[in-house]
Structure formats: structure tokens, C-alpha cells
Enzyme design. Structure first.
Site, PDB file in Angstrom:
ATOM      1  N   CYS A   2      -3.506  -1.723  -3.594  1.00  0.00           N
ATOM      2  CA  CYS A   2      -2.279  -1.321  -3.707  1.00  0.00           C
ATOM      3  C   CYS A   2      -1.625  -2.201  -5.163  1.00  0.00           C
ATOM      4  O   CYS A   2      -2.055  -2.929  -5.812  1.00  0.00           O
ATOM      5  CB  CYS A   2      -1.265  -1.607  -2.777  1.00  0.00           C
ATOM      6  SG  CYS A   2      -2.090  -1.234  -1.097  1.00  0.00           S
ATOM      7  N   SER A  56      -4.995   4.256  -0.255  1.00  0.00           N
ATOM      8  CA  SER A  56      -5.570   3.854   1.242  1.00  0.00           C
ATOM      9  C   SER A  56      -7.140   3.272   1.503  1.00  0.00           C
ATOM     10  O   SER A  56      -7.896   4.351   0.792  1.00  0.00           O
ATOM     11  CB  SER A  56      -5.044   5.111   2.134  1.00  0.00           C
ATOM     12  OG  SER A  56      -3.966   5.263   2.132  1.00  0.00           O
ATOM     13  N   ILE A  57      -7.684   2.257   1.708  1.00  0.00           N
ATOM     14  CA  ILE A  57      -9.070   1.756   2.011  1.00  0.00           C
ATOM     15  C   ILE A  57      -9.255   1.729   3.392  1.00  0.00           C
ATOM     16  O   ILE A  57     -10.188   2.179   4.057  1.00  0.00           O
ATOM     17  CB  ILE A  57      -9.070   0.755   1.454  1.00  0.00           C
ATOM     18  CG1 ILE A  57      -8.837   0.796  -0.312  1.00  0.00           C
ATOM     19  CG2 ILE A  57     -10.660   0.137   1.288  1.00  0.00           C
ATOM     20  CD1 ILE A  57      -9.555   1.762  -0.936  1.00  0.00           C
ATOM     21  N   ASN A  80      -1.030  -6.659  -1.855  1.00  0.00           N
ATOM     22  CA  ASN A  80      -1.932  -6.128  -2.634  1.00  0.00           C
ATOM     23  C   ASN A  80      -3.312  -6.606  -2.635  1.00  0.00           C
ATOM     24  O   ASN A  80      -3.355  -7.851  -2.763  1.00  0.00           O
ATOM     25  CB  ASN A  80      -1.374  -5.717  -4.133  1.00  0.00           C
ATOM     26  CG  ASN A  80      -2.659  -5.676  -4.922  1.00  0.00           C
ATOM     27  OD1 ASN A  80      -3.600  -4.872  -4.597  1.00  0.00           O
ATOM     28  ND2 ASN A  80      -2.588  -6.093  -6.256  1.00  0.00           N
TER      29      ASN A  80
END
Length: 648
Positions: A2, A56-57, A80
């Protein structure tokens, strides 16, 4: 993966509506880091707001969105990165505190760890890559932290009387009160290294949080414009870890060490293969990436997606080697041959991608392979970190030899010999030793060693783009950084080991990881580096140098692991590097572009660089004299950045 940003203002009459809009603009500026969604959260009781962009992971549902509030509502986080041991932490937290989690994101688990253990202990427990901004609503305290090796960036600084932060400088520049005043000392350090080393920043009153550091700010005691660098404290100090490791050496035999190292690396690879989105790997055909891909394929139940790019220019193409490795391992391989025009078109975009001046020419192929991979995957594993920990750079091998040679030359002969070497152009040296890439550049580097007296000076010479940067930057001086901090030095190391350690605390973060982060996040791709695991770092420093450098080759231990999966003849060749023919380009396709940036009138008007010295380098390079390509590229990347972000 992010992008994060936000602010805390000391303006006594801050307009809440304006604050939200400002942070929204800061968040939008880093949308490429998180193209899936974004949000802004504002504290109803304090002049603070957090912004977040999400790639998005893990846990693709809304339960993973940020900024995220802790279960008790005490903490708010903008995070992040990835926490690779989040499943183990979740189990521990569930068993110990009977927590019921709302979703499956690592962010929620991190918040629970902070809530129950405190911020510093939570940092010591998590394993991963991260940049964190945390707001303690009860204590009115603001916290920042960065991962151990600096894989994820984090800038903090001032915009007038407002404290601002962000994953990239784009976010800070979006604040209406931010001043783009160039830090001449940071510029001087940039001219030496080709990157701005932490904690410096190219802008005044902005700092990079150091790797392995946390910052705790009591807003009641903070004042606008305060120097933030003294507030940085190590929660994980590579020096202390190294010393402790050397005091506890591994006692196994060689086969036992290879087994144990492979097991640790396999575990690290497996952790980084956890993803709820498509995943692949960069494959250059070198030792590091080939080993990572081999271990990925060992764990995978289907062919791993691998990506490489190639150049037609002789001496700059490793795509054929990568293809051979991929074929042997049975991966789903993708390769893209890049024309010079394609690479050259990217040059003008580099200032936008990197935010700060950045002079590593391998940023070009790194961005191109990241963009290529992003066409079909969202996460890619890389081989970064092996060189620094296992003696993989040429300087680790040749540096001690060259230094020994220098010490054997009578002092009165060293200066004339240096002048003789430098009087022969790199191209002629290359012809004298055909088959040895960049031999001429190495000879000119050796000439620079002839005037050195200490190992630290030799290392600085080997890693410097410009040996005397203060001669180029007007009113500039090199500032203190961990690399030259006496408190960060380690006694009792061999010269090669010292260079490996110095690379870890400087070059790795400032150059390699900056390059990969900005290049990958510019296209919304998450890059993960299994070799940069704290457990591997701790383990390899428990080993003698012979397990890393042997028979004139680096990364012996990694080679032994790779030999178990790939025939040695497929990878046993000189280190080539991920580079482009910049010297030729500056005399050819990029000549007009460079000539425009080095315009004498513009250099004078800016007032940062000595235009006489700059023009001298440019004229000599055009005539084929000297090894000036890296120096000129360093200068040109500053000029291009300045035009894009300041004067343009």
C-alpha cells in the site's frame, strides 16, 4: 502492499474540512501504490488525519481496508507492507488473549499485537517489510516505524507548522504549505552515492526514517519545525545483531550448514508465497534469483510464473541464461526483449517514478521487468539481498586484492600510476581485456584507490559515483549517515566482511531497495525478497567468511544450495549485473537530451552545481576521455529531477 500518508497540524485554528481535503490530495498522489481502494480517516478529537491507498494482497474483503482501528478503538493505523509470520502471531494472540478477529488481514493482527504487547515489542515480534504510522488516541502520541532492512519507505517532515508523512515524497509535495527547498548537504551525499542516503532527504526539513528504527512523538511536547532525526531509535540494530551472531558461531560441518541454510531460505520463500492474488518471480539467470525460483518451484504445485527482459546489446543481456534456468526448472517463463528506444523513452519518466534524484541506471530495466510482470501477476519475488549478506559484489572479491596490491606499491609511484591508468579511456581498457564486462571502469576505480590510506576510504571510493562531490555542489557538505557513524562500526571484521556490513546499512537500502520499491509500486506490483529475512541475516553472520567467499567467488553457500537444483554449468559465470549501455547512449540517442539539461545558463541560474566542472566532464566524455558516464548520469538525474519537480 500500500501507500500511506497523513498529518498532524500545530495550527491553532486548523479547519477540519480543509485537513480532510488536504490529506485526500496527499493520498491521491500515491494512488499507484494502492490502485484497488483508498480512504482518509480524521480524528474527531485531534488535528490529525491518516490517508491510505490499498493494493489488496491478503484478505481481499473490506475487512482489510485501512486506515484501521484497533478493537478497543485506542489505536488507528496506516500500514504499508506485509507481515509474513502473521499466521503464527494470530494463533499466539488467539490462544493467549482469546481474541476473535473480524477478518484475515495481517493489519488487524498487527494492531492486536500492538494493543496487547505495546508498539516496540510488537515490532520485534513481527517479521516482514513495512512502514507504519500509528496514532495512540489515549496518549495523544504518534508513532512511526520502518522494517529492519528498509524495504518499505517512509518520509516524515514539516509543511509550515504541520507534521506530514508519506510513503513517497509525492504525498508530501501535495500539501499546500510544503516548501521544495533543496537540501545542499543531501545533494552532496547524493552526488557521491547516486542516491540520497537515509536519514537525509533531498528537501530541507524532511527525513527518511532509518531502517530498523521507530519514532515516538508526544504531541504535547512537540513543536513545529523540530528536527525529527534525533527521535529515531533502533528497535533492531544490524550492528548488535551481527556482534551477537559472531559470538555464537555455527558448529556444524559444511553439509550441515548447507542443509540448515537451505531450510531457513525455503521457509522464507514459503512465507512469501502466501498470497490471495496471482504471484510470480523475477528471474535474471543469476545466482540469487535462480535460487529463489528453484525453491519456489519446489514448493509449488504448478509451474511458477517467471519474468525476465533482455537487451540486444552485447554484454548487457542475461535473458538467454534466465530462459535456460526456467526451462530446467519447468517454470512458466515469460521474456520480453526491449529495444533501446523503449528504454530511452523511460528516461524522462524517472523523476516522476523516484521522487528524489536517483542515479542507478539499472532502474530502467527494473521498471521494465516490473511492468512486464504486472500484466499477469500482482506479487513477484526477487533475489535482492544475497550480495550484501554473502559477498556477491565484485568489490567484495577484488577490493581486498586491490587494496593489498596498492599497499605493495611504493607511495611515490602511486600518483603517477593513477594518472597513467586514467589517461587510457575505459573503451581501450575494455579492448585489452575482451570478455571482461566493464573492465575499463574497474581499472579507473583501481586508479582511485591509489591515493587512499584506510579501508573505509577504499570502500567509499569503490561505491562513489563522484569521488569529491563537494567540488561539484556549491555550499554543500556531506552530512552524517550510519555508514560513517563511528557508533555503527564493527571491530574485528575482515575487509570483505566490513564491506558486506557497510553495504547492508547503506547501499542495500539507499539504492537496491529504493530502486525495486519505486519501480514495482509505480505499476502496482508488490515485490518480496526472501533473502532479506532477519533470521537469514542472523544465521549467515554466525558463519566464517569461507562459507561466503571461496576460491575467488562470492555467495559460495548460495551456490551450493543452487547446485542441488540446477546444474552448475548453467549459472557458473562472471557476475554481469542488471545494467544498460549508458556511456554509449550519452554519446548517441541521449546526447541532445543531456545537452539540454546541462545547458550552461540553466546550471548558472540554478546555482547548485559548478557548471565549469560539469561542462568539463561532458566535453571529455564526448571526446572519449575518462570514465565519466556514471558521474554524468548522476548529474543528469539531478537536473532532470530538478526540472520536473522544482523549476518545471
Amino acid at each position: 502492499m500500500c501507500g500511506i500518508t497523513g498529518l498532524y497540524t500545530f495550527q491553532t485554528r486548523a479547519n477540519r474540512v480543509q485537513l480532510h481535503g488536504i490529506v485526500q490530495g496527499m493520498t491521491d498522489a500515491i494512488k499507484s501504490r494502492g490502485p484497488d481502494c483508498g480512504d482518509v480517516w480524521q480524528d474527531p478529537d485531534a488535528p490529525l488525519a491518516f490517508g491510505h491507498r490499498r493494493l489488496s494482497i491478503l484478505d481481499l474483503s473490506d475487512a482489510g481496508n485501512q486506515p484501521m482501528e484497533s478493537a478497543s478503538s485506542r489505536y488507528m493505523i496506516a500500514f504499508n507492507g506485509e507481515i509474513y509470520n502473521f499466521k503464527d502471531l494470530r494463533q499466539t494472540l488467539e490462544n493467549t488473549y482469546s481474541i476473535v478477529f473480524r477478518g484475515g488481514s495481517d493489519t488487524e493482527i498487527l494492531l492486536a499485537a500492538i494493543e496487547h504487547w505495546g508498539f516496540e515489542k510488537a515490532l520485534k515480534e513481527i517479521k516482514g517489510m513495512f512502514a507504519i504510522a500509528l496514532w495512540d488516541r489515549k496518549a495523544k502520541a504518534l508513532y512511526f516505524a520502518r522494517d529492519r532492512f528498509g524495504k518499505k519507505p517512509l518520509y516524515v517532515g514539516w509543511a509550515g507548522s504541520t507534521l506530514i508523512f508519506g510513503s513517497e515524497l509525492k504525498a508530501l509535495c501535495a500539501h499546500p504549505d510544503f516548501r521544495k527547498d533543496v537540501n545542499r548537504d543531501a545533494l552532496t551525499s547524493y552526488m557521491r552515492f547516486g542516491y540520497v542516503p537515509a536519514p537525509l532527504c533531498i528537501y530541507q526539513q524532511v527525513w527518511q526514517v532509518l531502517p530498523g528504527n521507530m519514532v515516538a512523538i508526544d504531541t504535547a511536547l512537540m513543536y513545529a519545525g523540530q528536527d525529527l532525526s534525533p527521535l529515531m531509535e533502533y528497535y533492531w540494530n544490524p550492528k548488535d545483531v551481527l556482534i551477537h551472531a559472531r559470538e555464537n558461531p555455527v558448529t556444524k560441518d559444511e553439509n550441515g550448514i548447507i542443509d540448515e541454510f537451505e531450510g531457513l531460505l525455503q521457509h522464507s520463500v514459503d512465507e512469501r508465497m502466501i498470497s490471495d492474488v496471482p504471484l510470480g518471480a523475477f528471474l535474471s539467470g543469476g545466482i540469487d534469483s535462480s535460487t529463489i525460483v528453484a525453491l519456489m518451484q519446489k514448493s509449488a504445485d504448478k509451474p511458477v510464473k517467471t519474468y525476465s527482459i533482455g537487451f540486444e546489446e552485447e554484454g548487457y543481456n542475461e535473458a538467454e541464461h534466465a530462459k535456460a534456468i526456467a526451462t530446467h526448472l519447468g517454470t512458466e517463463h515469460h521474456e520480453l526483449y526491449v529495444s533501446p528506444s523503449c528504454a530511452l523513452d523511460l528516461v524522462a519518466q524517472l523523476p516522476e517514478i523516484f521522487d528524489e534524484p536517483f542515479a542507478d541506471t539499472s532502474a530502467i530495466p527494473t521498471y521494465l521487468v516490473a511492468k512486464f510482470a504486472r500484466e499477469s501477476v500482482t506479487v513477484a519475488l526477487s533475489g535482492d539481498g544475497g550480495d550484501e549478506m554473502l559477498g556477491g559484489y565484485n568489490r567484495h572479491i577484488t577490493g581486498p586484492k586491490a587494496w593489498k596490491t596498492v599497499n605493495g606499491i611504493p607511495p611515490n609511484l602511486r600518483s603517477p600510476l593513477a594518472q597513467l591508468i586514467q589517461s587510457i579511456s575505459p573503451k581501450i581498457w575494455d579492448k585489452l581485456r575482451s570478455g571482461h564486462p566493464q573492465f575499463g571502469a574497474h581499472m579507473h576505480k583501481f586508479a582511485g584507490l591509489l591515493e587512499k590510506k584506510f579501508e573505509g576510504d577504499v570502500y567509499l571510493s569503490l561505491v562513489s559515483n563522484i569521488q569529491r562531490p563537494a567540488q561539484f555542489v556549491r555550499d554543500g557538505a556531506e552530512a552524517s549517515i550510519p555508514l560513517v557513524d563511528p557508533q555503527m562500526q564493527v571491530e574485528g571484521l575482515s575487509f570483505a566482511e566490513s564491506m558486506m556490513y557497510w553495504d547492508t546499512i547503506s547501499y542495500l537500502n539507499g539504492d537496491i531497495l529504493t530502486k525495486v520499491d519505486r519501480a514495482s509500486m509505480a505499476v502496482g506490483l508488490e515485490a518480496r525478497a526472501p533473502l532479506l529475512d532477519q533470521r537469514l541475516y542472523e544465521y549467515v553472520w554466525r558463519l566464517p567468511i569461507e562459507m561466503k567467499i571461496r576460491d575467488g567467488q562470492g555467495k559460495w553457500l548460495l551456490r551450493e544450495v543452487l547446485k542441488r537444483h540446477v546444474p552448475e554449468e548453467m549459472f557458473n559465470r562472471p557476475k554481469q549485473g542488471f545494467s544498460v549501455p549508458i556511456a554509449d547512449w550519452l554519446r548517441g540517442e541521449l546526447k541532445d537530451w543531456a545537452e539540454d539539461l546541462l545547458d550552461e545558463h540553466e546550471l548558472k541560474a540554478q546555482g547548485f552545481l559548478d557548471y565549469i566542472e560539469v561542462r568539463r566532464l561532458w566535453d571529455e566524455h564526448q571526446k572519449g576521455r575518462g570514465a565519466h558516464a556514471n558521474k554524468l548520469w548522476t548529474i543528469l538525474m539531478f537536473q532532470s529531477w530538478y526540472r520536473h519537480w522544482i523549476s518545471g
